[in-house]
Design a protein around this motif. Structure first.
Motif, PDB file in Angstrom:
ATOM      1  N   LEU A  49     -19.404  10.041  16.697  1.00 19.78           N
ATOM      2  CA  LEU A  49     -18.595   9.387  15.828  1.00 19.78           C
ATOM      3  C   LEU A  49     -18.805   9.705  14.451  1.00 19.78           C
ATOM      4  N   THR A  50     -20.062   9.930  14.042  1.00 20.85           N
ATOM      5  CA  THR A  50     -20.456  10.151  12.653  1.00 20.85           C
ATOM      6  C   THR A  50     -20.008  11.378  12.078  1.00 20.85           C
ATOM      7  N   PHE A  51     -20.254  12.597  13.034  1.00 21.97           N
ATOM      8  CA  PHE A  51     -19.865  13.802  12.668  1.00 21.97           C
ATOM      9  C   PHE A  51     -18.018  14.009  12.379  1.00 21.97           C
ATOM     10  N   SER A  52     -17.453  13.585  13.488  1.00  9.98           N
ATOM     11  CA  SER A  52     -15.990  13.725  13.693  1.00  9.98           C
ATOM     12  C   SER A  52     -15.419  12.734  12.511  1.00  9.98           C
ATOM     13  N   VAL A  53     -15.673  11.690  12.137  1.00  8.22           N
ATOM     14  CA  VAL A  53     -14.950  10.908  11.365  1.00  8.22           C
ATOM     15  C   VAL A  53     -15.271  11.442   9.887  1.00  8.22           C
ATOM     16  N   VAL A  54     -16.360  11.912   9.514  1.00  3.79           N
ATOM     17  CA  VAL A  54     -16.678  12.505   8.268  1.00  3.79           C
ATOM     18  C   VAL A  54     -15.751  13.630   8.006  1.00  3.79           C
ATOM     19  N   ILE A  55     -15.900  14.682   9.018  1.00  2.00           N
ATOM     20  CA  ILE A  55     -14.997  15.836   8.948  1.00  2.00           C
ATOM     21  C   ILE A  55     -13.709  15.620   8.886  1.00  2.00           C
ATOM     22  N   TYR A  56     -13.047  14.625   9.658  1.00  3.35           N
ATOM     23  CA  TYR A  56     -11.761  14.336   9.570  1.00  3.35           C
ATOM     24  C   TYR A  56     -11.402  13.669   8.222  1.00  3.35           C
ATOM     25  N   TYR A  57     -12.221  12.693   7.741  1.00  2.00           N
ATOM     26  CA  TYR A  57     -11.817  12.078   6.364  1.00  2.00           C
ATOM     27  C   TYR A  57     -11.822  13.210   5.294  1.00  2.00           C
ATOM     28  N   TYR A  58     -12.528  13.993   5.207  1.00  3.20           N
ATOM     29  CA  TYR A  58     -12.562  15.228   4.106  1.00  3.20           C
ATOM     30  C   TYR A  58     -11.644  16.160   4.156  1.00  3.20           C
ATOM     31  N   CYS A  59     -11.306  16.622   5.623  1.00  2.96           N
ATOM     32  CA  CYS A  59     -10.379  17.597   5.945  1.00  2.96           C
ATOM     33  C   CYS A  59      -8.873  17.279   6.103  1.00  2.96           C
ATOM     34  N   GLY A  60      -8.576  16.001   7.004  1.00  4.86           N
ATOM     35  CA  GLY A  60      -7.375  15.635   7.354  1.00  4.86           C
ATOM     36  C   GLY A  60      -6.894  16.547   8.377  1.00  4.86           C
ATOM     37  N   LYS A  61      -5.531  16.895   7.847  1.00  2.00           N
ATOM     38  CA  LYS A  61      -4.781  17.835   8.852  1.00  2.00           C
ATOM     39  C   LYS A  61      -5.184  19.232   8.594  1.00  2.00           C
ATOM     40  N   TRP A  62      -6.039  19.555   7.721  1.00  2.00           N
ATOM     41  CA  TRP A  62      -6.420  20.908   7.446  1.00  2.00           C
ATOM     42  C   TRP A  62      -7.683  21.219   8.393  1.00  2.00           C
ATOM     43  N   VAL A  63      -8.222  20.344   9.001  1.00  2.00           N
ATOM     44  CA  VAL A  63      -9.397  20.646   9.820  1.00  2.00           C
ATOM     45  C   VAL A  63      -9.290  21.792  10.585  1.00  2.00           C
ATOM     46  N   ALA A  64     -10.312  22.491  11.011  1.00  2.00           N
ATOM     47  CA  ALA A  64     -10.169  23.898  11.691  1.00  2.00           C
ATOM     48  C   ALA A  64     -10.383  23.402  13.429  1.00  2.00           C
ATOM     49  N   SER A  65      -9.950  24.206  14.170  1.00  2.00           N
ATOM     50  CA  SER A  65     -10.435  23.818  15.650  1.00  2.00           C
ATOM     51  C   SER A  65     -10.941  25.373  16.520  1.00  2.00           C
ATOM     52  N   PRO A  66     -12.190  25.448  16.436  1.00  2.00           N
ATOM     53  CA  PRO A  66     -13.480  24.534  16.273  1.00  2.00           C
ATOM     54  C   PRO A  66     -13.557  24.176  15.137  1.00  2.00           C
ATOM     55  N   SER A  67     -14.307  22.894  14.735  1.00  2.00           N
ATOM     56  CA  SER A  67     -14.365  22.537  13.375  1.00  2.00           C
ATOM     57  C   SER A  67     -15.229  23.036  12.411  1.00  2.00           C
ATOM     58  N   LEU A  68     -16.008  24.106  12.948  1.00  2.00           N
ATOM     59  CA  LEU A  68     -17.086  24.794  12.367  1.00  2.00           C
ATOM     60  C   LEU A  68     -16.494  25.952  11.145  1.00  2.00           C
ATOM     61  N   GLY A  69     -15.113  26.133  11.194  1.00  2.00           N
ATOM     62  CA  GLY A  69     -14.276  26.773  10.325  1.00  2.00           C
ATOM     63  C   GLY A  69     -13.770  25.921   9.308  1.00  2.00           C
ATOM     64  N   SER A  70     -14.196  24.785   8.954  1.00  2.00           N
ATOM     65  CA  SER A  70     -13.445  23.585   8.015  1.00  2.00           C
ATOM     66  C   SER A  70     -13.720  23.739   6.810  1.00  2.00           C
ATOM     67  N   ALA A  71     -14.887  24.522   6.286  1.00  2.00           N
ATOM     68  CA  ALA A  71     -15.397  24.333   4.885  1.00  2.00           C
ATOM     69  C   ALA A  71     -15.307  25.837   4.143  1.00  2.00           C
ATOM     70  N   GLY A  72     -14.464  26.556   4.807  1.00  2.00           N
ATOM     71  CA  GLY A  72     -14.179  27.895   3.846  1.00  2.00           C
ATOM     72  C   GLY A  72     -15.033  28.972   4.607  1.00  2.00           C
ATOM     73  N   PRO A  73     -14.714  30.369   4.360  1.00  2.00           N
ATOM     74  CA  PRO A  73     -15.212  31.484   5.049  1.00  2.00           C
ATOM     75  C   PRO A  73     -16.736  31.634   4.825  1.00  2.00           C
ATOM     76  N   VAL A  74     -17.238  31.097   3.814  1.00  5.36           N
ATOM     77  CA  VAL A  74     -19.131  31.436   3.694  1.00  5.36           C
ATOM     78  C   VAL A  74     -19.793  30.498   4.840  1.00  5.36           C
ATOM     79  N   ILE A  75     -19.265  29.172   4.469  1.00  6.20           N
ATOM     80  CA  ILE A  75     -19.852  27.947   5.299  1.00  6.20           C
ATOM     81  C   ILE A  75     -19.398  28.423   6.715  1.00  6.20           C
TER      82      ILE A  75
END
Length: 457
Positions: free
Chosen positions: A274-300
């Motif tokens: 619940l915590t991780f999913s809501v936070v990642i979706y809140y900040y990434c919206g439709k731009w979230v990656a799948s898998p979500s580990l790629g959502s914060a840019g190439p370095v992260i």
């Protein structure tokens, strides 16, 4: 294959475990001349349960929230976690009341005869092989991200498959117990890094980096049936792996401690999902990656995959181990080879682990989209095994509720409703995910089966 010894059903309708000498009926016996499989404590069992559940689910839920919206998504995560905890309770306690049961197939045989037993056994193996394919896809994505796609994705998947098969070949859950601790922590830390990173960057990495853009965060979203049911199925599947807990119970020192391990595991899974999913979706919206580990840019992404890679491997390893252990016990049950260090014992065991790993590799190459593989597993196996079967097991144990007091009748018909929900998730979910896969091929989202394309972008 010999006759399976099962503890006779109780006359009482209470699901608590009876005081019986379960050692007499357990699949794995203790004694001189036997390899002792019964070595798992309840705390280690809880970590194994958590690692079986926690990995690919937390990586897939954020992108599914975009389909249904934040509030429905959060409610569905909690609902399915609670539902799967209850169904896991029913499965585990039915098993402990009939201690000769090693898997859902054995329990299905008690309530439905040999046909239902073989059907559930086949579904069990197929489900966990499909799940292992999602683990292979996740790990191959990590290798692509870490190496900047220095090798064909199929070769990365093949490397992952060989590692998974090797780790899965450890014979006991207790032996791979240390891997589950390391695997859980690696994925947890990797996702936590992504959660922090998406909160501090100015805009999602996949979004346009200049000018205005639409984040795509929706409180409630509207979607067509196929993508919506696929997203719901993904959220359900994320916590629906309780059918894999049963073989672990057979290797616990005290199977009666199962409920403690279940509650600890599912409580942790619910809170983190619940915590991780809501936070990642809140900040990434439709731009979230799948898998979500790629959502914060190439370095992260590289940092997260580097830390979480072990966890993805361990997850696929556990899933292959669970399905292989079922086949292994099914073949050697009641023979001296089951718990003896014979050529037949090792030959059958390695054939199971490596054979099922190869099948997972083929599925991963054929459907190389993370969410779709998870949804496919949910509709094919988790809905019938994780919802419908527990509902029917409860009804079997509580026949008197149907004609009892009004409160008892209400509880009985709630389980009938649960059976129908499982049927809908099976049929509707299967239609939805197949339609989504066909659409993905048609739209070019999936290039072709066995493609060398970079799956980390």
């Amino acid at each position: 294959m010999g006759q399976i010894d099962i503890i006779p059903a109780r006359e009482s309708t209470d699901l608590s475990v009876e005081k019986v000498n379960e050692d007499e009926f357990e699949v794995f016996q203790r004694g001189e001349g036997h390899v002792d499989f019964r070595t798992v404590g309840w705390l280690k069992a809880s970590i194994i349960f958590t690692k079986i559940i926690f990995a690919t689910g937390v990586l897939a839920i954020p992108s599914s929230m975009y389909i249904v919206g934040a509030v429905p998504g959060a409610l569905l995560v909690v609902f399915f976690c609670v539902l799967n905890t209850y169904c896991g309770y029913v499965l585990g306690n039915f098993r402990n009341s009939h201690a000769g049961c090693h898997s859902v197939a054995d329990m299905a045989g008690i309530v439905g005869g040999p046909i239902l037993k073989e059907l559930c056994g086949g579904l069990f193996v197929l489900t966990w092989v499909i799940c292992s394919a999602s683990g292979i896809v996740g790990a191959s994505t990590g290798l692509n991200a870490l190496s900047d796609h220095s090798l064909c994705t199929n070769y990365f998947s093949l490397i992952v498959m060989l590692i998974v098969a090797l780790f899965a070949s450890a014979r006991k859950f207790e032996t791979i117990g240390w891997l589950t601790w390391a695997g859980f922590l690696s994925v947890f830390v990797a996702v936590f890094i992504v959660v922090i990173a998406v909160g501090v960057i100015s805009r999602p990495a996949a979004a346009p980096q200049t000018g205005p853009f639409d984040l795509g965060f929706n409180i409630v979203a509207q979607a067509a049936f196929a993508p919506a049911i696929t997203a719901v199925q993904t959220m359900f599947t994320a916590s629906a792996g309780t059918s894999a807990f049963l073989p672990v119970i057979s290797e616990m020192r005290r199977p009666k401690d199962y409920n403690k391990a279940l509650y600890l595991s599912m409580g942790l899974v619910t809170a983190t999902y619940l915590t991780f999913s809501v936070v990642i979706y809140y900040y990434c919206g439709k731009w979230v990656a799948s898998p979500s580990l790629g959502s914060a840019g190439p370095v992260i992404k590289k940092v997260a995959y580097g830390i979480g890679f072990l966890g993805l491997i361990v997850t696929a390893c556990l899933w292959i181990h669970v399905s292989a252990k079922y086949v292994f016990v099914r073949i050697l049950r009641n023979s001296r080879h089951l718990q003896s260090n014979t050529v037949v014992h090792f030959g059958v065991w390695f054939s199971c682990t490596f054979g099922l790993s190869v099948i997972s590799f083929v599925i991963a190459a054929g459907v190389p989209i993370f969410n779709y593989i998870l949804s496919l597993a949910g509709s094919v196996g988790f809905a019938p095994l994780g919802i419908m079967l527990p509902a029917y097991l409860w009804m079997y144990e509580h026949k008197d509720y149907r004609s009892g007091t009004l409160s008892k009748q209400a509880v009985y018909w709630l389980h009938v409703l649960l059976l129908l929900i499982g049927a809908f998730m099976t049929v509707g979910g299967f239609y939805g995910v197949i339609q989504s896969i066909l659409d993905a091929y048609r739209n070019g989202e999936i290039g072709s089966a066995f493609s060398c394309a970079d799956n980390s972008k």
